[in-house]
Design a protein around this motif. Structure first.
Motif, PDB file in Angstrom:
ATOM      1  N   ALA A  56       0.828  -1.203   0.000  1.00  0.00           N
ATOM      2  CA  ALA A  56       0.000   0.000   0.000  1.00  0.00           C
ATOM      3  C   ALA A  56       0.866   1.258   0.000  1.00  0.00           C
ATOM      4  CB  ALA A  56      -0.937  -0.005   1.208  1.00  0.00           C
ATOM      5  N   ALA A  57       1.939   1.240   0.790  1.00  0.00           N
ATOM      6  CA  ALA A  57       2.853   2.381   0.803  1.00  0.00           C
ATOM      7  C   ALA A  57       3.527   2.545  -0.555  1.00  0.00           C
ATOM      8  CB  ALA A  57       3.901   2.205   1.900  1.00  0.00           C
ATOM      9  N   GLY A  58       3.861   1.409  -1.196  1.00  0.00           N
ATOM     10  CA  GLY A  58       4.450   1.462  -2.533  1.00  0.00           C
ATOM     11  C   GLY A  58       3.492   2.045  -3.553  1.00  0.00           C
ATOM     12  N   LEU A  59       2.210   1.725  -3.412  1.00  0.00           N
ATOM     13  CA  LEU A  59       1.211   2.303  -4.307  1.00  0.00           C
ATOM     14  C   LEU A  59       1.147   3.819  -4.151  1.00  0.00           C
ATOM     15  CD1 LEU A  59      -1.707  -0.285  -3.910  1.00  0.00           C
ATOM     16  CD2 LEU A  59      -0.348   0.102  -5.966  1.00  0.00           C
ATOM     17  N   ALA A  60       1.217   4.288  -2.903  1.00  0.00           N
ATOM     18  CA  ALA A  60       1.191   5.737  -2.663  1.00  0.00           C
ATOM     19  C   ALA A  60       2.424   6.407  -3.262  1.00  0.00           C
ATOM     20  CB  ALA A  60       1.096   6.018  -1.165  1.00  0.00           C
ATOM     21  N   ARG A  61       3.575   5.778  -3.097  1.00  0.00           N
ATOM     22  CA  ARG A  61       4.813   6.365  -3.642  1.00  0.00           C
ATOM     23  C   ARG A  61       4.807   6.351  -5.162  1.00  0.00           C
ATOM     24  NH1 ARG A  61       7.028   2.847   0.418  1.00  0.00           N
ATOM     25  NH2 ARG A  61       7.537   4.017   2.321  1.00  0.00           N
ATOM     26  N   ALA A  62       4.041   5.430  -5.754  1.00  0.00           N
ATOM     27  CA  ALA A  62       4.001   5.319  -7.218  1.00  0.00           C
ATOM     28  C   ALA A  62       3.421   6.570  -7.870  1.00  0.00           C
ATOM     29  CB  ALA A  62       3.193   4.090  -7.631  1.00  0.00           C
ATOM     30  N   ILE A  63       2.678   7.376  -7.110  1.00  0.00           N
ATOM     31  CA  ILE A  63       2.174   8.645  -7.651  1.00  0.00           C
ATOM     32  C   ILE A  63       2.828   9.814  -6.915  1.00  0.00           C
ATOM     33  CG2 ILE A  63      -0.013   7.843  -8.591  1.00  0.00           C
ATOM     34  CD1 ILE A  63      -1.367   8.620  -5.994  1.00  0.00           C
ATOM     35  N   LEU A  65       3.630  10.441  -3.859  1.00  0.00           N
ATOM     36  CA  LEU A  65       3.185  10.910  -2.550  1.00  0.00           C
ATOM     37  C   LEU A  65       4.258  10.585  -1.505  1.00  0.00           C
ATOM     38  CD1 LEU A  65      -0.555   9.756  -2.609  1.00  0.00           C
ATOM     39  CD2 LEU A  65       0.337  12.051  -3.037  1.00  0.00           C
ATOM     40  N   GLU A  66       4.466  11.494  -0.579  1.00  0.00           N
ATOM     41  CA  GLU A  66       5.452  11.285   0.478  1.00  0.00           C
ATOM     42  C   GLU A  66       4.773  10.587   1.655  1.00  0.00           C
ATOM     43  OE1 GLU A  66       8.237  13.784   3.649  1.00  0.00           O
ATOM     44  OE2 GLU A  66       7.149  14.838   2.051  1.00  0.00           O
ATOM     45  N   VAL A  67       5.164   9.343   1.886  1.00  0.00           N
ATOM     46  CA  VAL A  67       4.566   8.559   2.963  1.00  0.00           C
ATOM     47  C   VAL A  67       5.267   8.910   4.273  1.00  0.00           C
ATOM     48  CG1 VAL A  67       4.061   6.246   3.831  1.00  0.00           C
ATOM     49  CG2 VAL A  67       3.946   6.708   1.369  1.00  0.00           C
ATOM     50  N   ALA A  68       4.556   9.606   5.145  1.00  0.00           N
ATOM     51  CA  ALA A  68       5.145  10.002   6.428  1.00  0.00           C
ATOM     52  C   ALA A  68       5.188   8.828   7.389  1.00  0.00           C
ATOM     53  CB  ALA A  68       4.346  11.153   7.038  1.00  0.00           C
TER      54      ALA A  68
END
Length: 457
Positions: A56-63, A65-68
């Motif tokens: 899920a974090a990888g999906l966020a980074r794929a666009i 997004l900075e995962v805090a």
């Protein structure tokens, strides 16, 4: 949120991730209950929670997004109002404040009401798994076809969430005369506009399907057998595609690096040809909107003569990923039996010699009807054996013929080299004694033109 405009233009509707430049909190609200997969014979099909959260974090980074922070929140049951329990909701309020986040990604499918209630409780935008995957596909689509498919999926997703787009819920004045009637609500007007746009997109995609059918008909006249690559996202399909075809399709260590399908010629060990198709990667809980919208693209898999299921065998969740891909294939109407699927265990270069030997032992014990091939798309290890296996499988649709051709018939010899796989050619007394392997669609033409004899071995 600001109202979205659905004017039928080329721009897709704004999504919850648009304009987000701050920090993002990824929440993994996974049920503690262990369930079984009936399609797997009762085998436990629960994915590892840490692996799911990392994905899920990888999906966020794929666009970008900075995962805090990625927060694992096991739950015993799903709450109808907020999905999470009250205590978990309050706990995440503190996490959001600590990181000054302005977006929360929930790795689950939220109902419109759950999404709205969480946004009110956290005072930030909330994006669920379906919305996140749709956002990634929107960023990755490069061709007109891909953009159409993504927009269709996005609109179907947004239609049930219009209540989140409008806070005033004002009514338009309707009817004639001084007073007029109550008219339709803004939401109803938007829903109607979305419905009109969806109808236009579906008609355009029907044209895409018709065009793809024409392309397939053209390939069948050549004819070349079609081999399709499928697999979990980031399993290495595009890297293997480049290795097999010497192409330059984008291949990156990220989720959904490739979206638009690509076809290239594949040269087999003995000179035969096939068409290799690289398709979009699958993922667990793939949104049904995407499966429906991308059916035109995924028809390449349905029509393929041979399917190569590429697996990242080094991934800690490799078994669960295999089941997820199998589930999507079944959803498309592709069954695992019948010898149509070859399983490829990719990324063996990541293993130590002892681990690789163990993998080889496991692979050697597989049934001949369900073999697997150990390869490294990066180094090329095992690719030659894979190509031989592909050739052998495709040969099941081909016949071996013996024939004799006058050496002066250069056009005939050239035609055979273009349309058949020449296994042997010897010159005797001004004639070529040839053995060729031809596709079943060309067999009758070769027999009629050259008087070829079918070999019965």
């Amino acid at each position: 949120m600001e109202p979205r405009s659905f004017d039928g233009g080329a721009d897709r509707p704004r999504s919850a991730a648009d304009g987000q430049t701050g920090r993002v909190i990824v929440v993994g609200p996974y049920l503690r209950v262990r369930k079984t997969d009936p399609d797997a014979g009762g085998i436990l099909a629960v994915r590892d929670s840490d692996a799911r959260l990392d994905e899920a974090a990888g999906l966020a980074r794929a666009i970008d997004l900075e995962v805090a922070e990625a927060v694992l929140t096991p739950i015993s049951q799903i709450r109808p109002a907020t999905y999470l329990g009250k205590g978990k909701v309050e706990e995440i309020v503190g996490v959001i404040a600590a990181h000054e986040a302005d977006l929360v990604v929930m790795d689950c499918a939220l109902s419109p009401i759950q999404q709205r209630n969480l946004e009110k409780a956290w005072n930030v935008k909330v994006l669920d798994r379906t919305g996140l995957i749709l956002e990634i596909f929107g960023r990755r689509a490069k061709t007109k076809e891909g953009s159409l498919q993504v927009e269709l999926a996005h609109l179907n997703y947004q239609r049930s969430r219009l209540v989140r787009s409008w806070t005033h819920l004002e009514r338009q004045r309707g009817g004639f005369g001084f007073m007029g009637g109550p008219g339709e609500t803004q939401i109803e007007a938007d829903r109607r506009l979305i419905g009109d746009r969806i109808s236009r997109l579906e008609n355009e995609l029907k044209k895409v399907q018709a065009t793809r059918r024409l392309h397939r008909a053209g390939r069948q006249r050549v004819p070349y057998r079609v081999v399709a690559l499928v697999g979990y996202t980031n399993a290495g399909k595009s890297t293997l595609f480049n290795r097999l075809t010497r192409a330059d399709v984008q291949a990156a260590d990220m989720l959904f690096a490739t979206l638009d399908p690509t076809l290239r010629a594949l040269t087999l060990p003995h000179g035969g040809k096939a068409m290799l198709s690289d398709t979009v990667g699958f993922i667990s809980n793939l949104p049904t909107q995407l499966v429906a919208a991308f059916r035109a693209t995924l028809e390449e898999v349905l029509e393929a003569d041979l399917i190569l299921h590429v697996r990242d065998i080094s991934h800690e969740d490799a078994e669960a990923q295999e089941r997820d891909v199998g589930a999507v294939l079944r959803q498309l109407g592709v069954e695992a039996d019948g010898g149509r699927i070859l399983e490829i265990w990719n990324k063996i270069d990541r293993f130590e010699p002892e681990q690789r030997e163990e993998l080889e032992n496991v692979a050697s014990r597989r049934s001949p009807d369900h073999p697997c091939f150990l390869v490294s798309a990066v180094s090329g290890e095992g690719v030659d054996e894979l190509l031989l296996a592909i050739e052998q499988r495709l040969a099941a649709w081909r016949s071996v013929l013996d024939l004799s051709v006058d050496a002066a018939d250069g056009a005939g010899v050239s035609w055979l080299h273009r349309n058949a796989e020449v296994l042997s050619k010897e010159l005797h007394d001004g004639r070529y004694a040839m053995t060729v392997r031809v596709d079943e669609t060309k067999r009758d033409a070769v027999i009629e033109r050259f008087g070829a004899v079918l070999r019965e071995d």
